[in-house]
Scaffold this motif. Sequence first.
Motif, short mmCIF file in Angstrom:
data_model
loop_
_atom_site.label_atom_id
_atom_site.label_comp_id
_atom_site.label_asym_id
_atom_site.label_seq_id
_atom_site.Cartn_x
_atom_site.Cartn_y
_atom_site.Cartn_z
N LEU A 520 0.85 -1.08 -0.08
CA LEU A 520 0.00 -0.06 -0.02
C LEU A 520 0.86 1.35 -0.15
CD1 LEU A 520 -2.64 1.78 0.40
CD2 LEU A 520 -2.37 1.28 2.74
N ALA A 521 0.46 2.19 -0.84
CA ALA A 521 1.04 3.39 -0.60
C ALA A 521 -0.16 4.32 -0.63
CB ALA A 521 1.91 3.77 -2.06
N GLU A 522 -0.14 5.14 0.41
CA GLU A 522 -1.18 6.06 0.60
C GLU A 522 -1.25 7.32 -0.18
OE1 GLU A 522 -2.38 6.65 4.72
OE2 GLU A 522 -1.77 4.82 5.34
N ARG A 523 -2.11 7.60 -0.59
CA ARG A 523 -2.40 9.10 -1.34
C ARG A 523 -3.83 9.43 -0.93
NH1 ARG A 523 1.70 10.32 -5.38
NH2 ARG A 523 0.40 12.22 -5.80
N THR A 701 -6.17 3.23 3.99
CA THR A 701 -5.10 2.71 5.01
C THR A 701 -5.06 1.06 5.04
OG1 THR A 701 -6.64 2.75 6.58
CG2 THR A 701 -5.51 4.80 6.47
N LEU A 702 -4.01 0.78 5.53
CA LEU A 702 -4.08 -0.79 5.61
C LEU A 702 -5.12 -1.15 6.71
CD1 LEU A 702 -0.15 -2.00 6.18
CD2 LEU A 702 -1.87 -2.27 4.17
N LYS A 703 -5.25 -0.49 7.70
CA LYS A 703 -6.35 -0.62 8.47
C LYS A 703 -7.74 -0.83 7.77
CE LYS A 703 -8.59 0.51 12.89
NZ LYS A 703 -8.36 1.44 14.25
N GLU A 704 -7.90 -0.10 6.84
CA GLU A 704 -9.31 -0.14 6.20
C GLU A 704 -9.29 -1.03 5.01
OE1 GLU A 704 -12.09 3.31 4.35
OE2 GLU A 704 -10.03 3.21 3.49
N ILE A 705 -8.15 -1.13 4.19
CA ILE A 705 -8.28 -1.79 3.02
C ILE A 705 -8.26 -3.39 3.50
CG2 ILE A 705 -5.82 -1.67 2.58
CD1 ILE A 705 -8.68 -1.59 0.13
N VAL A 706 -7.44 -3.88 4.29
CA VAL A 706 -7.18 -5.26 4.30
C VAL A 706 -8.30 -6.17 4.78
CG1 VAL A 706 -5.95 -6.95 5.92
CG2 VAL A 706 -4.62 -5.08 5.06
N PRO A 707 -9.29 -5.63 5.86
CA PRO A 707 -10.50 -6.35 5.80
C PRO A 707 -11.37 -6.44 4.58
CG PRO A 707 -10.14 -4.92 7.71
CD PRO A 707 -9.12 -4.45 6.77
#
Length: 947
Positions: A520-523, A701-707
Amino acid sequence: MSQPSRIGRVLALSSTLAFALAGTTHAKVDVDIPFQEFTLPNGLRVIVHEDRKAPVVAVNIWYHVGSKDEPVGKSGFAHLFEHLMFQGSENHDGEFFGPFELVGATNQNGTTNSDRTNYFQNVPTTALDMALWMESDRMGHLLGAVTQELLDEQRGVVQNEKRQGENQPYGRVWDQLSRSMYPVSHPYHHSVIGSMEDLNSASLDDVKTWFRDWYGPNNAVLVLAGDIDLATAKAKTLDYFGDIPASATVPKLPTNIAPRTESTRETMTDRVAQPRIYRAWNVPEFGNAQLDHLQLVAQILGGSKSSRLDRRLVHQDKLVDSVSAFAMGSELGSGFAIIANVRNGVDVKKVEAVLAEEVKKFVADGPTQAELDQARIVFEAGFVRGVERIGGFGGKADVLAECAVFMDDPGCFRDSLATLDKATTADLKAAAAKWLAQGDHTLVVEPGDTSAASAPEPERVATESDKAQPEKVLLPDPNFTVVASKVDRSKGVPETKSFPDLRFPALQRATLSNGIDVILAERHEIPVVQLSMEFDAGYTADLGRKLGTASFTMGMLDEGAAGLDALALADRTQSLGAVIGAGASLDGSNVYVSALKPQLDPSLSLFADVIRKPDFADKEIDRVRQTWLAGIAQEKTRPNGVANRVLPPLLYGKGHPYAIPFSGSGDEASIKALERDDLVAFHRDFIRPDNATLIVVGDTTLKEIVPLLEKHFADWKAPEKKLPVIEVAKVELQPKPRVFLIDQPGAVQANILVGQVVNPTGDPKALDFDIANGVLGGEFSSRLNMKLREEKQWAYGAYSYAIGAKGQRPWIASAAVQIDRTADSIRELQTDIAQFASNAQAASDDEIAKIKRTNVLSLPGSYETAGAVMGAIGGIVRYGRPDNYVETLKERTEAVSAEAVHAAAGLLKPDALTWVVVGDLSKIEQPVRDLKLGEVSVLDADGKPLR
């Protein structure tokens, strides 16, 4: 410098920046382009947009002059002057690109159309003074640098640009449509690039008069967008532009739509693979609300895979391989067009009848509410994605400039958005009834020779509108004044002494429960999330399979999945404002989605279905197969297309996984033989979680996208069958030079490609070679382009490049040259390559430093968009690079020594080169043979020997 055709260009504002309410179930995204503006005493209008996501500023200047303003006998002057303004100025002796290359400018170019000329570049924030000095020097201090020699040079370059365009399939169409759609007296009747006769007759006095009349600050708009604020913009623009005197205020031409009342038709022949129908109408000018309505009409008729014309002509009746519709905005009047590629063997008039029937039906009944809602969602999503870029062609700076120049309001895009927001089905029906019910012109291009396409252009006669277009120098407008400048131009271009650091997003990693690696790269600049599922299998996986299997299979993934056929899947995707697609390249494949943040979860659901559950329905395979075969035939009619099909097998040899057309399209026999089982087998073998890496870039974010990813992919398991291993063997260089000729009767240019294999992308010394290639042919100011374009004027461009590959890369130099200079151009290329490779004309310290500096300093501006970031991460994944690869690129580039570059240049072996030349053999074969470069063979478009 690109030169978009007036009719051929799609309206940037409405195609990328128009949106509306998307229905009760679709979340509306609030995105805007805020700006501030001021005007200097000399009339220069300056617009400022602040966007701090990257340490770069987009500098975009529009002059309100285009081909419509050219008097009789001076067609092509606007475009010719665009070129001349890149040739230095009174206080800068040399190519305009030079100082920009030294600061790492990106997205730099200039374009001309019927209504305006623009110049644009993105520069590091610290180089803004340099950019403004350069732009102001050519605005206020140009004429002393325009010599007869430079005029003759750029005249030759433009004429080769004209030849290059006309040498492409369907390359004469837009000029012919302009002549057919507008009367001889209309400003849009003649082409932007002009006639050869007018270009030849242009005198030094003519072009100087043209500049004095049109290129003053009061006829220009300057947009500064990015890492800048209003106070800085005011101070710097006053310093650099404030002392430039105003030119005349030339009367603005009135709206001139040239409405038509009768239907007309014409045919022409060209070197094309299949008939193509163009049906066009003259419609309202830029800024007219009905043009916005017609944008939605075009989307509904032919703007997507599930549009009315696609449903009827592609899916139902199977009469065409593709069809599209679009509206094209221009200042005096706009165009609306439908283009259909007719299947070979189909009666063209039958397709014309269906087109007429569908347009008539829309005129009579209008759209459904569902169609209107979906079209608006497409435009909303386009707007959101479009505002990510500050510069370049069609970026935010372009939108603001376009509105300011044509509507006197930089925020006119908001009016367009509001119009689309409020549009009703009745509005669309009314617009179609008024503008599409009559006055259409049909142009049919049939396969054949080019004689009918080469008819002389009718002479244009002077009209009342020409009186507004001065033949003599007009008096400057006395209403404008100048401000004394503090800039001492005798000191030359301001030196940029410091540069911003690269801002590349940190890569965050996770692993799904089924083993898929996530990067992940946040933008967070725009509410969009992009994902790309990367698979380690590309065209190379065709080895042992039918040629084209990888690319065809990937292309079929979004043609129906999880029980949704191609049309239903396209409808669902568009209703979410998403973009989903799949494709293959040389060493890898991917499936991607661009999702609006509010619709991320349902978009991921579709994304997962496309990856995991493609239908591969026979009806869709048969339809796509026919279009695919037509595409291969089209490749063979494009000079570079056929050359790039033939060259790789010659470089790598039979049986090598790279010995294939680099389009990945395969050949007719293999595509005809493909069956559903072949696609299923490729999908089973390679599209699997243990062969996948998922790249995510955007507003999450990882917290949002992974689930969410777990929800859609956790139960996807790898098959028991072992993942196939693709081996790319090393090949030896050719023992001696070879020349292969391919006939293209009637061609006005010859396309020259020459190549060999060099070190792989992953080789530790690949960077050394890339810098060496930059000196030889990788940049505008590199040796090959300066020789064939600027010095000789035999080509519009000449470049060299090494294509990224896990195995040995193909290195290719290419140039499209005027037909009577084919042998001369080959001799020059061969000499320059040989002297460079042997170090007889070794890369100088200055040349090496310039390429290294350009590569390093362009890094901060290279990753402005999420797509650019995703591409960099894709390279990290494909070539096994460390996560900090981009961050360390500056240090590694600066460490490359001159000795390393000289050694890398030695990888080029003049005696191992393979030449492919596509052109009219009746004109070039004997001169090429007389060069005695090596054994000469004549091939057909499939690479089979003829003699």
